[in-house]
Design an enzyme around this catalytic site. Structure first.
Site, short mmCIF file in Angstrom:
data_model
loop_
_atom_site.label_atom_id
_atom_site.label_comp_id
_atom_site.label_asym_id
_atom_site.label_seq_id
_atom_site.Cartn_x
_atom_site.Cartn_y
_atom_site.Cartn_z
N LYS A 67 -4.21 -0.22 0.92
CA LYS A 67 -3.72 -1.19 0.49
C LYS A 67 -5.74 -1.94 0.15
O LYS A 67 -5.22 -2.74 -0.72
CB LYS A 67 -2.89 -1.98 1.46
CG LYS A 67 -1.88 -1.91 0.93
CD LYS A 67 -1.18 -2.53 -0.42
CE LYS A 67 0.63 -2.38 -0.32
NZ LYS A 67 0.78 -2.21 -1.35
N SER A 318 0.61 7.33 3.23
CA SER A 318 0.16 5.74 2.46
C SER A 318 -0.72 4.91 3.85
O SER A 318 -1.69 4.14 3.31
CB SER A 318 1.40 5.25 1.92
OG SER A 318 2.53 5.12 2.46
#
Length: 417
Positions: A67, A318
């Site tokens: 992110k 992720s």
């Protein structure tokens, strides 16, 4: 490359365009800010799939997830006037930390809204990176609405977690790194929440290697993309439910959806059991701490390995920001799903030494006793009988069978607890 929004799904026009040059520009912007995360091979997954499998370790990125890439690019592209107004974001944790760190690096004031049930370590980390944290809403969509209201009221710039071209371009740098680290890649699996990471990877990879198969993975309890793709437009899922809070998003973003509808080859769903098994596998076999959302591509490989046997496969991990309490529960769940726990009841004579004899049998087959309980009030028991409830740690399904057989041979009648 196709013009975004022109895929024939009847999406509102015009939508912004994200192209390869945007992703390459983001990569230059992120130089010295984000890490080029490692690519690790997995012998176990390779043998299961029948082709080389590599893990793209964004769980080792700064702030513990991908992110930071999108958040930094988005904030870095703001005008001086916009920066002076500050930024606001909403997130279950990973985007929150990315915005907080990016804002601190760029000298911008940040306010982050997080769901009331957000893991405490993520809340603490977001504050430590310099953001003001406000808890609001039960799911990400409610938190997003609260953050948007704050932006409207204060003039702060809303930093969306996935539905903005700068964010998508930043996330797409993961795809460029995959191509650099594994040039022969045939399939990329990536988890999908709102869709920013999958969209960015698709833009970058398909422009360079249109033959690469890109598969999105969603948790079955929060899978908005399959019905949205079938309908041709984003369709919200009522009350999404999954342990994978990082992809627990009730509605696809408009821009990510348009890209994913145009460029992704497939979207699959995985169960909670598969997610917990994948987390356990990453921890045991790869020595990597990965959160449930981050290991969703591994869950897809475990669920249907035969689907991915053509050429090298890259699974994008992720994120690795998992609440220790949740990790503890998931590990227990994953071990149970893998047959590593066995619960049973055994009738014995209620006399001194009976329990020791039973435990002696278990020791001969190397079963580790986690818990022992006694049941004396069941009307089905004889006057001199007691039922012993056992919770055992085993080495897998075959070992469970071996334990049961050993008890049967020793004359202990078994029943399920």
């Amino acid at each position: 490359m196709s013009t975004i929004g022109s895929s024939g799904y009847g999406l509102p026009a015009p939508l912004p365009q994200v192209i390869l040059d945007d992703v390459r520009g983001a990569q230059k912007m992120l130089s010295g800010v984000s890490r080029v995360t490692p690519m690790e091979g997995s012998r176990y997954l390779s043998s299961l799939v029948g082709a080389p499998v590599h893990l793209k370790c964004e769980n080792l990125q700064r702030t513990g997830s991908f992110k930071l890439r999108g958040a930094y690019v988005r904030i870095a592209c703001l005008t001086p006037v916009q920066r002076a107004a500050g930024v606001v974001a909403a997130s279950a944790g990973n985007h929150a930390q990315g915005v907080a760190l990016a804002s601190s690096l760029l000298g911008v004031r940040s306010t982050v809204f997080m769901p009331v049930g957000a893991p405490l370590p993520k809340v603490a980390a977001t504050r430590e990176y310099g953001a003001e944290v406000i808890l609001s809403g039960q799911v990400v969509d409610e938190t997003l609405a609260a953050a948007q209201e704050h932006a409207d009221r204060t003039g702060a710039v809303f930093i969306h977690p996935f539905d903005h071209p700068d964010v998508i371009a930043g996330q797409g740098t993961v795809g460029l790194e995959v191509l650099e680290q594994c040039p022969e890649v045939s399939t990329i699996l990536v988890g999908i929440g709102g869709g920013g990471l999958a969209a960015g990877i698709a833009v970058a990879v398909k422009a360079v290697r249109p033959d690469v198969r890109i598969v999105g993975v969603q948790a079955a309890g929060a899978a908005a993309y399959p019905p949205s793709l079938a309908a041709g437009h984003p369709v919200p899922v009522e009350a999404p439910s999954t342990m994978a809070d990082g992809i627990k998003v009730g509605r696809p973003g408009d821009l990510p959806f348009s890209i994913i509808a145009d460029l992704l080859d497939d979207v699959v769903t995985v169960s909670e059991d598969a997610l917990s098994s994948a987390l356990l596998l990453c921890l045991e076999r790869a020595k990597l701490v990965v959160e449930p959302a981050g290991c969703s591509p591994v869950a897809a490989l475990l669920s249907e390995p035969e689907r991915y046997g053509r050429g090298p496969v890259v699974a994008v991990l992720s994120g690795g920001n998992v609440d220790p309490l949740l990790l503890q529960r998931i590990l227990r769940h994953g071990m149970a799903a893998a047959g590593r726990y066995l619960s049973l009841r055994v009738r014995v004579t209620d006399r001194p030494g009976a329990l020791a004899g039973l435990l002696g049998v278990l020791s001969t087959v190397d079963a580790n006793v986690l818990d022992v309980g006694h049941v004396r009030t069941d009307p089905r028991l004889g006057l001199t009988e007691v039922e012993v409830e056992l919770h055992l740690e085993t080495k897998g399904p075959d070992h469970c069978t071996e334990v049961a057989r050993a008890l049967h041979r020793a004359g202990y009648p078994l029943s399920n607890p």
